[in-house]
Design a protein around this motif. Structure first.
Motif, mmCIF file in Angstrom:
data_model
loop_
_atom_site.group_PDB
_atom_site.id
_atom_site.type_symbol
_atom_site.label_atom_id
_atom_site.label_comp_id
_atom_site.label_asym_id
_atom_site.label_seq_id
_atom_site.Cartn_x
_atom_site.Cartn_y
_atom_site.Cartn_z
ATOM 1 N N LYS B 669 90.560 82.169 64.110
ATOM 2 C CA LYS B 669 89.481 82.776 64.982
ATOM 3 C C LYS B 669 89.821 84.052 65.314
ATOM 4 N N LYS B 670 88.874 84.977 64.808
ATOM 5 C CA LYS B 670 89.323 86.488 65.225
ATOM 6 C C LYS B 670 88.912 86.451 66.837
ATOM 7 N N VAL B 671 89.821 87.080 67.490
ATOM 8 C CA VAL B 671 89.713 87.375 68.781
ATOM 9 C C VAL B 671 88.262 87.723 69.158
ATOM 10 N N GLY B 672 87.360 87.190 70.135
ATOM 11 C CA GLY B 672 86.201 87.843 70.261
ATOM 12 C C GLY B 672 84.931 86.734 69.391
ATOM 13 N N ASP B 673 85.484 86.355 68.455
ATOM 14 C CA ASP B 673 84.516 85.759 67.501
ATOM 15 C C ASP B 673 84.383 84.135 67.888
ATOM 16 N N LEU B 682 90.598 86.732 56.193
ATOM 17 C CA LEU B 682 91.536 87.443 57.057
ATOM 18 C C LEU B 682 91.382 88.982 56.666
ATOM 19 N N LYS B 683 91.305 89.794 57.792
ATOM 20 C CA LYS B 683 91.393 91.396 57.612
ATOM 21 C C LYS B 683 92.626 91.884 58.035
ATOM 22 N N ALA B 684 93.192 92.962 57.564
ATOM 23 C CA ALA B 684 94.216 93.610 57.916
ATOM 24 C C ALA B 684 93.898 94.448 59.394
ATOM 25 N N GLY B 685 94.711 94.315 60.353
ATOM 26 C CA GLY B 685 94.542 95.054 61.656
ATOM 27 C C GLY B 685 93.957 94.140 62.564
ATOM 28 N N GLU B 686 93.416 93.020 62.379
ATOM 29 C CA GLU B 686 92.853 92.136 63.226
ATOM 30 C C GLU B 686 93.581 91.170 63.721
ATOM 31 N N ILE B 687 93.426 90.437 65.054
ATOM 32 C CA ILE B 687 94.138 89.704 65.677
ATOM 33 C C ILE B 687 93.543 88.385 65.709
#
Lengths: 100, 862
Positions: B669-673, B682-687
């Motif tokens: 789960k992407k932070v904030g989503d 998944l995408k590079a640079g994301e937490i």
């Protein structure tokens, strides 16, 4: 710091006087580790103990680990300051604090 | 007129008064309120000293009523009937004299009973064995235990199979509506010697309309001693025949109401058969009589299907074998103990190791699998739509059912072999279930690290020899892996080229105390160590310090071939260790010289090539210190292992990992989503926050751990683990993250030339307070004012908003103090002691919130 050790049947009494700090804790540790196997009760007589540092407290933990399978560890007559330290660190949960 | 809400009837027969006292305490401690309970104790055929003892203990309480009953009935039926007559509340329960209720039991059960209007409410019974020889008798059930309450009603939802499976007939973990019992004249049949409670319950189940089941309420504590009817092994022929007559009454009653009887007849008659097997006094004639009495019922049993209550062998025993045993007395006459032992071997379930589909397939038969219909899930989206995201709270009551009652099959079909504890800095100890197939992946990963090496392992040993009621043990993750790795070595399932400095008799022993010294002794004696594996780089430094402090003891032992404190180990272990240890005067002299000067790890072990331990984040300070003594030894991150998942394998020298897709199924789960996605998105640079479905029965489990994607190796995500992402401390309105402080302290050490061993930090008034524990005593005279200003400068650079808040006077200059050596270790050790976990499991006090902890650390300020 001075340490006196006496053995009474299966009880060992370690009398600690002065300050147990980083420099003197090793000597205290050695005295604790040398108690004979089969000891049922280890009493740390703190009547003359003025100060105990983190290193000294770790020796009390070692004493507790050592006695876990054999018997109990008592802290005898700690002064108010040391009693407070034992309380803050939670050591009074497993040390039997005795006043005489 | 009284206002008792419930009457509890206790048959008491010469029970140890100390044991009885715990039952008394449990009644007094009921959250329902002691005064709302009427406790009727029937002193049945008791010796005087017990009568006096119980009366003395209870005389001050007007709601505890004792009655003396002497007669020729030697079971609990008669005192229970007597107590029922005396009872005055609307509801009644039966508590045996050596058992107790859990504190919230009566309140919870009555609440559900009143709300549902049920005539019977059923709850769970945990057990405690008096000795290892006592035989566990527990209530394993087929009910869906993920539900808190299940209501059954005649003419509505009804399930014979689940109601009458296994040990269903107990009366103790029930409350009954007393008016209902009286209206229907239901009492215990005092002539029945075995299974009288089953007969009572058949009468109840036959006449009651509504039942309330509470699968998660553990309310009854059952003390299993060697004296109950089921625990005694030797019975006379007359006893056994009487038992058979009682069984006939039970079966007739069940059949009268038309209940499904296979499991009851199979299960209860098999108990009778066990008494027959254990009796050397049972004649052929006696067996023939028994056949005549229970044979017709045994013939009714269809082949029982294996399930979680009955293994394949147990189901066979209670159907095919039982028919043969009861119906062919001539064949079995003369068989005794040998037969019993032959017949009680465990059958181990198969182990499987695939990812999501196989996890779902393997666990489709569990309560969780049935509830979420694992069988029907064919796609990843189907999985997400049918199975909810779960937190530890979901598992906590289910784990209690396993560990306290001995339940199984609730969320994982494979046996749980270990519970791994984990704890945050302030959280209580939590237990995560671990199965063998789950651990197999960890063992495989560690084998990659160990193979072709001679390793000095600094992990904790296997866990303490403590077993829960589901036969699992408890320990650290490393302890669990160590245990399984050892098994794999014995069975040849791991590389044969792995060698260890620690002998097996120590490395796989649960004796912890002298362990560290002896482990180091063997490692020091071995000049051919090629790698060190540790839970952290700080542990490597801690071990080196320990060796330095005790080097005289080590060298004297190595020179003399002796081992100090060996007399504190178990004799077998001590002998094995001495056998594996040999004196080496040359090595002792070499080590003395090494420790005279500046010590490096390479000097101690010239063949040392690698140190494998987590290096980044919280561990970066330790890494810096190790770099000072490691020379050209390579520092590597090992596999990234948490109890719930083997998340990654080391990817590069920057502390990044490749996601391990083979051992578990991951969602993110992407932070904030709010949406959970699969790894391909998944995408590079994301937490991202990580959710796992694993082979130990965790499904879509929120691990609370975060990773930052740094790139991809082919399609495999490469990530940086973020320790305690989101953890922060507030100074005024400024939020300082854990990683910010880690980084700032690291920079501070470089800038002020301080050898920082570890640190603690917390908010104090309007400033950040940092306590530094130095590795080197010579730094103790540092100019702390300069250190404070430097830290301020660094925080201005790395923490958003900090600089402007400082300039506006909203927050003060940080406060910095030095603390005594070993303080952080003491903090970890004392906390580990309190939680009864190993030190490895306790994080360093980098962020402290609790005032008591702050006081603890401030006490050590120099």
């Amino acid at each position: 710091m001075t340490i006196k050790k006496s053995v009474n049947n299966d009880e060992v009494i370690i009398e600690v006087e002065g300050r147990v700090d980083t420099n003197t804790a090793k000597e205290f540790e050695t005295a604790v580790k040398e108690i004979p196997a089969g000891t049922k009760k280890l009493t740390i007589d703190m009547t003359g103990l003025a100060y105990i540092s983190s290193a000294g407290l770790r020796v009390l933990l070692i004493a507790n680990q050592l006695m876990d399978e054999y018997g109990e560890v008592c802290a005898l007559n700690p002064n108010n300051e040391i009693r407070e330290i034992l309380s803050i660190t939670g050591f009074d949960d497993f040390l039997n604090i005795v006043e005489k | 007129m009284n206002n008792y809400e419930v009457s509890i009837v206790t048959p008491y027969h010469n029970i140890d008064l100390d044991i009885f006292k715990s039952g008394l305490e449990s009644i007094k401690n009921q959250t329902l309120g002691f005064s709302k309970i009427e406790w009727i104790i029937v002193l049945h055929n008791c010796e005087d000293k017990y009568i006096q003892g119980v009366q003395e203990m209870t005389k001050e309480y007007e709601n505890i009523k004792t009655f003396v009953l002497n007669n020729n009935v030697h079971s609990a039926s008669s005192p229970r009937n007597y107590g029922m007559k005396m009872a005055s509340a609307k509801y009644i329960g039966f508590l045996d004299g050596d058992d107790s209720y859990t504190p919230g039991c009566l309140k919870t059960v009555l609440l559900h009973m009143k709300k549902s209007g049920a005539q019977v409410t059923w709850f769970r019974r945990e057990y405690e064995l008096e000795s290892e020889k006592s035989v566990p008798v527990t209530e394993i059930v087929l009910w869906d235990q993920t539900r808190e309450e299940i209501i059954l009603e005649k003419g509505g939802y009804w399930d014979d199979e689940k109601m009458f499976s296994a040990v269903w007939g107990l009366v103790t973990s029930r409350l009954y509506d007393l008016d209902f019992l009286r209206e229907n004249e239901i009492v215990y049949d005092e002539s029945v010697k075995l299974g009288e409670d089953y007969l009572f319950n058949f009468e109840v189940y036959g006449r009651a309309q509504k039942f309330c089941y509470l699968p998660q309420t553990i309310g009854y504590h059952y003390y299993i001693n060697g004296g109950s009817i089921l625990q005694k092994s030797e019975k006379t022929e007359e006893d056994i025949i009487d038992m058979a007559k009682g069984l006939k009454k039970i079966y007739d009653c069940g059949l009268k109401f038309g209940f499904r009887m296979d499991a009851t007849i199979g299960g209860v008659t098999f108990v009778l058969a066990r008494f027959m097997m254990g009796s050397s006094k049972l004649s052929l004639e006696g067996r023939q009589k028994i056949k005549k009495i229970v044979g017709p019922y045994v013939e009714m049993i269809k082949d029982l299907k294996p399930n979680k209550i009955y293994s394949e062998k147990a189901a066979y025993d209670r159907s095919t074998f039982l028919k043969d045993y009861i119906l062919n007395p001539e064949k079995w006459a003369g068989e005794g103990e040998t037969f019993m032992s032959r017949h009680y071997r465990e059958v181990k379930p198969p182990v499987d190791q695939t990812v999501l589909n196989s996890i779902l397939e393997n666990n489709a038969g569990t309560d969780m699998g049935k509830r979420y219909d694992f069988k029907s899930i064919n796609t990843l989206n189907g999985f997400q739509s049918k199975v909810p995201v779960m937190q530890y709270d979901t598992y906590e009551p289910l784990i209690a059912l396993n560990t306290r009652i001995g339940e199984s099959g609730i969320f994982v079909s494979e046996p749980i072999t270990h519970y791994v504890y984990y704890t945050g800095q302030y959280g209580n100890r939590k237990l995560l279930p671990v199965t063998q197939s789950h651990l197999k992946d960890y063992v495989k990963a560690m084998d990659e690290v160990f193979k072709d090496n001679n390793t000095f392992v600094l992990y904790e040993n296997v866990s303490k020899p403590f077993h829960f009621n589901d036969n699992s043990d408890i320990g650290s993750l490393y302890g669990a892996i160590n245990t399984e790795y050892y098994k794999a070595r014995v069975s040849g399932d791991v590389s044969a080229t792995s060698r260890f400095t620690t002998p097996d008799s120590l490395g796989y022993s649960s004796e912890q105390f002298t362990n560290r010294y002896i482990k180091c002794l063997f490692a020091l004696c071995d000049e051919n160590v090629t790698q060190i594996c540790a839970p952290s780089m700080n542990a490597v430094m801690g071990t080196l310090d320990f060796i330095k402090k005790n080097i005289d003891d080590f060298t004297s032992d190595i020179a003399a071939g002796t081992i100090k404190n060996l007399d504190r180990l178990k004799e077998d272990n001590a002998k094995a260790l001495l056998k594996a240890f040999s004196k080496n005067n040359e090595r002792a002299e070499y080590l003395k010289k090494v420790f005279e000067g500046e010590v490096t790890l390479k000097a101690i072990w010239p063949g040392l090539k690698k140190i494998v331990a987590p290096r980044m984040g919280d561990f970066a300070l330790g890494t810096k210190l190790v770099e000072r003594v490691s020379g050209d030894v390579e520092l590597l991150d090992g596999p990234l292992m948490y109890p719930e998942m083997l998340l990654g394998t080391a990817s590069d020298e920057n502390g990044n990992y490749e996601l391990n897709l083979e051992s578990a199924f991951f969602e993110f789960k992407k932070v904030g989503d709010s949406e959970l996605i699969f790894y391909k998105k998944l995408k590079a640079g994301e937490i991202y926050r990580v959710f796992v479905t694993n082979k130990s029965g965790l499904y879509r489990y929120d691990t609370g751990r975060h990773i930052k994607i740094v790139g991809f190796n082919g399609s495999i995500p490469v990530f940086e683990p973020l320790s305690d992402y989101g953890t922060c401390t507030m100074i005024g309105n400024i939020s300082i993250g854990r990683d910010d402080i880690n980084g700032a302290v690291l920079q501070l050490g470089d800038a002020c030339e301080l050898s920082i061993f570890d640190y603690a930090s917390y908010q104090k008034n309007d400033s950040l307070c940092v306590l530094l524990e130095l590795a080197d005593n010579s730094d103790m005279n540092s100019d702390l004012d300069a250190v404070k200003h430097k830290l301020d400068e660094i925080l201005c650079e790395v923490v958003a908003g900090y600089k402007s808040a400082r300039e506006a006077g909203e927050i003060d200059l940080p406060d910095v103090h030095l603390i005594e050596p070993e303080t952080t270790l003491l903090y970890q050790e004392s906390r580990a002691k309190k939680l009864d976990v190993t030190v490895d499991s306790i994080p360093a006090p980098h962020f402290v919130y609790n005032p008591k902890d702050i006081k603890f650390l401030e006490m050590a300020i120099i």
